[in-house]
Design a protein around this motif. Sequence first.
Motif, PDB file in Angstrom:
ATOM      1  N   GLU A  23       1.585  -1.176  -0.318  1.00 15.94           N
ATOM      2  CA  GLU A  23      -0.079  -0.167  -0.040  1.00 15.94           C
ATOM      3  C   GLU A  23       0.599   1.422  -0.042  1.00 15.94           C
ATOM      4  OE1 GLU A  23      -2.208  -0.645   3.390  1.00 15.94           O
ATOM      5  OE2 GLU A  23      -3.987  -2.141   2.084  1.00 15.94           O
ATOM      6  N   GLY A  24       2.020   1.104   1.139  1.00 13.37           N
ATOM      7  CA  GLY A  24       2.722   2.226   0.950  1.00 13.37           C
ATOM      8  C   GLY A  24       4.239   2.715  -0.662  1.00 13.37           C
ATOM      9  N   ILE A  25       3.761   1.677  -1.274  1.00 14.86           N
ATOM     10  CA  ILE A  25       4.720   2.176  -2.322  1.00 14.86           C
ATOM     11  C   ILE A  25       3.708   2.588  -4.179  1.00 14.86           C
ATOM     12  CG2 ILE A  25       5.279   0.305  -4.593  1.00 14.86           C
ATOM     13  CD1 ILE A  25       6.788  -1.751  -2.970  1.00 14.86           C
ATOM     14  N   ASN A  26       2.587   1.900  -3.580  1.00 15.48           N
ATOM     15  CA  ASN A  26       1.237   2.163  -4.299  1.00 15.48           C
ATOM     16  C   ASN A  26       1.558   3.762  -4.247  1.00 15.48           C
ATOM     17  OD1 ASN A  26      -0.762   0.802  -7.116  1.00 15.48           O
ATOM     18  ND2 ASN A  26       0.409  -0.457  -4.475  1.00 15.48           N
ATOM     19  N   TYR A  27       1.460   4.438  -2.527  1.00 15.83           N
ATOM     20  CA  TYR A  27       1.302   5.536  -1.991  1.00 15.83           C
ATOM     21  C   TYR A  27       2.705   6.765  -2.739  1.00 15.83           C
ATOM     22  CZ  TYR A  27       1.347  10.189   1.051  1.00 15.83           C
ATOM     23  OH  TYR A  27       1.428  10.960   1.085  1.00 15.83           O
ATOM     24  N   SER A  28       3.674   6.205  -2.956  1.00 19.11           N
ATOM     25  CA  SER A  28       4.564   6.597  -3.278  1.00 19.11           C
ATOM     26  C   SER A  28       4.429   6.785  -4.615  1.00 19.11           C
ATOM     27  CB  SER A  28       5.922   5.856  -2.862  1.00 19.11           C
ATOM     28  OG  SER A  28       6.236   4.310  -3.414  1.00 19.11           O
ATOM     29  N   PHE A  29       3.582   5.895  -5.756  1.00 17.29           N
ATOM     30  CA  PHE A  29       3.503   6.109  -7.336  1.00 17.29           C
ATOM     31  C   PHE A  29       3.176   7.635  -7.505  1.00 17.29           C
ATOM     32  CE2 PHE A  29       3.924   1.290  -7.269  1.00 17.29           C
ATOM     33  CZ  PHE A  29       4.679   0.941  -7.791  1.00 17.29           C
ATOM     34  N   VAL A  30       1.687   7.784  -6.909  1.00 15.47           N
ATOM     35  CA  VAL A  30       1.168   9.240  -6.873  1.00 15.47           C
ATOM     36  C   VAL A  30       1.637  10.090  -6.374  1.00 15.47           C
ATOM     37  CG1 VAL A  30      -0.880   7.049  -7.738  1.00 15.47           C
ATOM     38  CG2 VAL A  30      -0.080   8.449  -5.478  1.00 15.47           C
ATOM     39  N   THR A  31       2.595   9.950  -5.209  1.00 12.56           N
ATOM     40  CA  THR A  31       3.176  11.142  -4.693  1.00 12.56           C
ATOM     41  C   THR A  31       4.597  12.094  -4.126  1.00 12.56           C
ATOM     42  OG1 THR A  31       3.539   9.817  -2.486  1.00 12.56           O
ATOM     43  CG2 THR A  31       1.164  10.873  -2.631  1.00 12.56           C
ATOM     44  N   ASP A  32       5.153  10.643  -4.309  1.00 11.36           N
ATOM     45  CA  ASP A  32       6.774  11.184  -5.468  1.00 11.36           C
ATOM     46  C   ASP A  32       7.236  12.089  -6.114  1.00 11.36           C
ATOM     47  OD1 ASP A  32       9.588  10.198  -6.153  1.00 11.36           O
ATOM     48  OD2 ASP A  32       9.577   9.552  -4.020  1.00 11.36           O
ATOM     49  N   PRO A  33       7.768  13.309  -5.757  1.00 13.10           N
ATOM     50  CA  PRO A  33       8.198  13.641  -7.278  1.00 13.10           C
ATOM     51  C   PRO A  33       8.820  13.424  -8.401  1.00 13.10           C
ATOM     52  CG  PRO A  33       8.411  15.267  -5.659  1.00 13.10           C
ATOM     53  CD  PRO A  33       7.885  13.464  -4.951  1.00 13.10           C
ATOM     54  N   GLY A  34       9.708  12.239  -7.532  1.00 11.88           N
ATOM     55  CA  GLY A  34      10.745  11.910  -9.001  1.00 11.88           C
ATOM     56  C   GLY A  34      10.247  10.339  -9.544  1.00 11.88           C
ATOM     57  N   TYR A  47      -4.019  -2.682  -2.259  1.00 13.01           N
ATOM     58  CA  TYR A  47      -2.732  -1.509  -3.271  1.00 13.01           C
ATOM     59  C   TYR A  47      -3.302  -1.004  -4.271  1.00 13.01           C
ATOM     60  CZ  TYR A  47      -0.670  -6.640  -1.351  1.00 13.01           C
ATOM     61  OH  TYR A  47      -0.333  -6.890  -1.080  1.00 13.01           O
ATOM     62  N   LEU A  48      -3.918  -1.044  -5.183  1.00 10.43           N
ATOM     63  CA  LEU A  48      -4.223   0.089  -6.466  1.00 10.43           C
ATOM     64  C   LEU A  48      -5.124   1.215  -6.100  1.00 10.43           C
ATOM     65  CD1 LEU A  48      -3.693   1.386  -9.304  1.00 10.43           C
ATOM     66  CD2 LEU A  48      -5.435  -0.138 -10.185  1.00 10.43           C
TER      67      LEU A  48
END
Length: 258
Positions: free
Chosen positions: A123-134, A218-219
């Motif tokens: 879940e944390g990975i999918n959060y990072s997919f849409v919030t991490d600038p890189g 996750y998604l």
Amino acid sequence: MTLFFSACHSGDKEQVRHLPMEGCFNFRDMGGYRTLSGKRVKWGQVFRSDELQNLTEKDLEYLDRIGLCTVVDFRSEQEMESAPDRMPASVANRYELPIMPGNQSSVNGLEDDIIENGERFMEGINYSFVTDPGIIARYRTFFALLQDGNRLPLVFHCTAGKDRTGMGAALFLASLGVDEETIYEDYMLSNKYIGKKYRAIIDSLPAMKALLEVRPQYLQTGLEQIKKDHGSIENYLREVLNVDPERMKRLYLENYEL
């Protein structure tokens, strides 16, 4: 290519969606899905897959016949170096867009607490997919490529073809107006096709299952965060990923007219 499209319209849709690759597990056509407007996504233009380093000569000949033009690789630099893509002669473009979260290619590299808390980790990975600038910058480039009709047909992939690729596929379908239920159905198909790939690992270490399959939450973690931060997925696509929905629809929907 004519033979390929004839098969798409005359054969079993599930067989058409899952391409008959010998050297990978999760190579799928993104076409055929119906949008909320009643249009269908074109077959044979955009594909999603897991890693491509084990493609056989037969696989390469098949992809060459359908005219695959562009490969987009979401794997980390280490993944790319250790397992280089094999590509058909038809490929004119290859783009490396490494997304670091989502790399579970090495079981030995994962810490025990990640394995024990697999669902929360994913879940944390999918959060990072849409919030991490890189990472957002990688997906923005991905959509710039999708909006260039000269780069089609195109395949995008990672190692399993389920997480980094799964988010890319979800956003691609959303940009065309495909409903969320269908987006989740496409996302969950990965479990059907990568089961064999990871069966031995899961049999020997059952705790890895949460990391080596997809689950709706996750998604959902990523898509709901988009809505929370931007109001809607469409707003996110337009304002953050620089997507022109009308251009996407002209490129990828059958019989689309403004």
